[in-house]
Design a protein around this motif. Structure first.
Motif, PDB file in Angstrom:
ATOM      1  N   ILE A  22       8.345  11.011   8.836  1.00 39.31           N
ATOM      2  CA  ILE A  22       9.709  10.910   9.343  1.00 39.31           C
ATOM      3  C   ILE A  22       9.817  10.230  10.591  1.00 39.31           C
ATOM      4  CG2 ILE A  22      11.645  12.731  10.134  1.00 39.31           C
ATOM      5  CD1 ILE A  22      10.991  14.653   7.924  1.00 39.31           C
ATOM      6  N   PHE A  23       8.895  10.587  11.388  1.00 39.06           N
ATOM      7  CA  PHE A  23       9.003  10.032  12.873  1.00 39.06           C
ATOM      8  C   PHE A  23       8.664   8.427  12.782  1.00 39.06           C
ATOM      9  CE2 PHE A  23       9.160  14.514  14.169  1.00 39.06           C
ATOM     10  CZ  PHE A  23       9.984  14.304  14.980  1.00 39.06           C
ATOM     11  N   VAL A  24       7.783   8.105  11.866  1.00 38.89           N
ATOM     12  CA  VAL A  24       7.271   6.589  11.700  1.00 38.89           C
ATOM     13  C   VAL A  24       8.813   5.985  10.973  1.00 38.89           C
ATOM     14  CG1 VAL A  24       5.900   5.014  10.570  1.00 38.89           C
ATOM     15  CG2 VAL A  24       4.906   6.906  11.668  1.00 38.89           C
TER      16      VAL A  24
ATOM     17  N   ALA B 178       5.573   9.291   1.028  1.00 41.30           N
ATOM     18  CA  ALA B 178       6.528   9.369   1.983  1.00 41.30           C
ATOM     19  C   ALA B 178       5.842   8.589   3.315  1.00 41.30           C
ATOM     20  CB  ALA B 178       7.179  10.571   2.597  1.00 41.30           C
ATOM     21  N   VAL B 179       4.663   9.043   3.712  1.00 37.57           N
ATOM     22  CA  VAL B 179       3.922   8.100   4.755  1.00 37.57           C
ATOM     23  C   VAL B 179       3.890   7.073   4.428  1.00 37.57           C
ATOM     24  CG1 VAL B 179       1.913   8.380   6.310  1.00 37.57           C
ATOM     25  CG2 VAL B 179       2.887  10.552   5.089  1.00 37.57           C
ATOM     26  N   SER B 180       3.311   6.501   3.312  1.00 36.36           N
ATOM     27  CA  SER B 180       3.037   5.188   2.907  1.00 36.36           C
ATOM     28  C   SER B 180       4.166   4.254   3.012  1.00 36.36           C
ATOM     29  CB  SER B 180       2.318   5.140   1.584  1.00 36.36           C
ATOM     30  OG  SER B 180       2.188   3.876   1.099  1.00 36.36           O
ATOM     31  N   SER B 181       5.365   4.837   2.620  1.00 38.84           N
ATOM     32  CA  SER B 181       6.528   4.139   2.499  1.00 38.84           C
ATOM     33  C   SER B 181       7.227   3.841   3.873  1.00 38.84           C
ATOM     34  CB  SER B 181       7.841   4.466   1.384  1.00 38.84           C
ATOM     35  OG  SER B 181       8.266   5.994   2.018  1.00 38.84           O
ATOM     36  N   ALA B 182       6.867   4.897   4.742  1.00 34.53           N
ATOM     37  CA  ALA B 182       7.238   4.980   6.180  1.00 34.53           C
ATOM     38  C   ALA B 182       6.656   3.711   6.881  1.00 34.53           C
ATOM     39  CB  ALA B 182       6.996   6.140   6.961  1.00 34.53           C
ATOM     40  N   PHE B 183       5.343   3.534   6.462  1.00 35.02           N
ATOM     41  CA  PHE B 183       4.558   2.225   7.127  1.00 35.02           C
ATOM     42  C   PHE B 183       5.211   0.938   6.604  1.00 35.02           C
ATOM     43  CE2 PHE B 183       1.958   5.620   8.975  1.00 35.02           C
ATOM     44  CZ  PHE B 183       1.449   5.122  10.289  1.00 35.02           C
TER      45      PHE B 183
END
Length: 351
Positions: free
Chosen positions: A103-105, A140-145
């Motif tokens: 979320i924060f990335v 989610a983490v991957s798509s944030a990056f």
């Protein structure tokens, strides 16, 4: 129920406030990060079982043979699980950590890509927050990056993009999809490229309607083996049928894509980053059609690239006069997407 109500309150409040936001305004930025923090609270402290995957993650945490010892699970997940067991001994910490990372990335990347942060936050909260941050937490983490990497592409900083790619790959193998994007130009879309972008979707429809599947027809043994396995699984009822390439949600995305192309020369004057974003969006739409014979692949790949919608749709504000018309259309589109996810796809359970 409280999770869904909390999300609806946040979304409706943002939908109201986005009509009053001023790009670059200090108050807007403050409100933006307050709502980003609220989304983090919802994702991190949601009840297990309110979404489709949290129970699976709890089982992966509790049963090493099911999760941390599985060869299909990324090493990052195994490390985080071990750290959570050692420091907290509570599966809740797993959701808290993944929510912080995704979320924060994503919030930082969206702030960099869009001048209309609250409108982008609304698009995010109405779809990708539920789909990724609340459900597919590793993706989610991957798509944030990926979203952060897209910003670096707009800045023509390919080394930074490749660093985002490596970090995203560490958190989920789907980040391999980022590699083709490294060749994308950060410059404006030229006339010839515009013809290609405009013609690729109709061409793929013609091929599919003619019974020619660009992926399934490849004479590659590995692909043919996967096709046979998939067909057997589908016959047994394990896999879904082909995706609907004329479905309402996909056709709405296609309409957005062509509208951006139509108004491109007006939008790019205000948002130069739209050049990269519309190219990535083409990848999203094309992958849905390319893999339409594999429903799971079609959805996952298209959704991964489609995260660019969070910033791309905000550019429609500049495509209308007065801008409030474009803003209203985006707000309606976002709220419709949320209703579709909640009441048709049932991405959240009413518990």
């Amino acid at each position: 129920m409280i999770t869904t109500v909390a999300l609806l309150l946040v979304v409706l409040t943002v939908a109201f406030l986005c009509y009053f936001e001023t790009p670059g305004d200090r108050v807007t930025k403050m409100l933006y990060w307050i709502f980003v923090a609220l989304l983090w609270l919802i994702a991190a402290w949601r009840p297990v079982g309110v979404d489709k995957d949290s129970i699976n993650y709890m089982m992966m945490y509790l049963n090493p043979a099911y999760g941390t010892e599985s060869t299909t699970v990324e090493y990052s997940f195994k490390l985080i699980v071990q750290a959570v067991r050692f420091l907290f001994n509570d599966v809740r910490a797993l959701f808290v950590i993944y929510a912080v990372l995704s979320i924060f990335v994503r919030g930082y990347a969206l702030q960099k890509l869009s001048g209309h942060m609250l409108l982008g936050l609304l698009i995010w909260g109405c779809h990708f927050f539920v789909l990724h941050d609340m459900t597919q937490i590793r993706v989610a983490v991957s798509s944030a990056f990926l979203l952060l990497g897209i910003f670096f592409l707009t800045e023509k900083r390919r080394r930074a993009f490749l660093l985002c790619f490596l970090v995203a790959l560490f958190f989920h193998y789907s980040a391999l999809l980022m590699l083709p994007l490294v060749v994308l130009s950060g410059g404006r879309v030229g006339r010839r490229e515009m013809y290609v972008l405009a013609g690729i979707i109709p061409l793929m429809y013609v091929l599919l309607l003619a019974g020619i599947d660009p992926i399934l027809s490849l004479p590659i043994p590995y692909i043919q083996e996967k096709v046979e396995i998939y067909e057997k699984a589908r016959q047994m009822g394990i896999m879904d049928e082909n995706v609907n390439i004329f479905g309402a949600t996909f056709m709405a995305r296609v309409m957005v894509y062509y509208f951006v192309l139509w108004k491109y020369r007006f939008i790019v004057e205000k948002v130069p980053a739209v050049s990269v974003m519309v190219r990535v969006y083409a990848f999203s739409l094309c992958s849905f059609l390319l893999f339409s014979g594999f429903s799971i692949f079609a959805a996952r790949i298209s959704e991964f690239y489609g995260v660019v919608e969070i910033a791309l749709l905000t550019t429609l504000v500049y495509a209308f006069r007065p801008p409030v018309v474009g803003r209203t259309l985006v707000v309606v589109y976002a709220l419709f997407t949320l209703c579709f996810d909640l009441f048709n796809n049932h991405l959240l359970n009413m518990i």
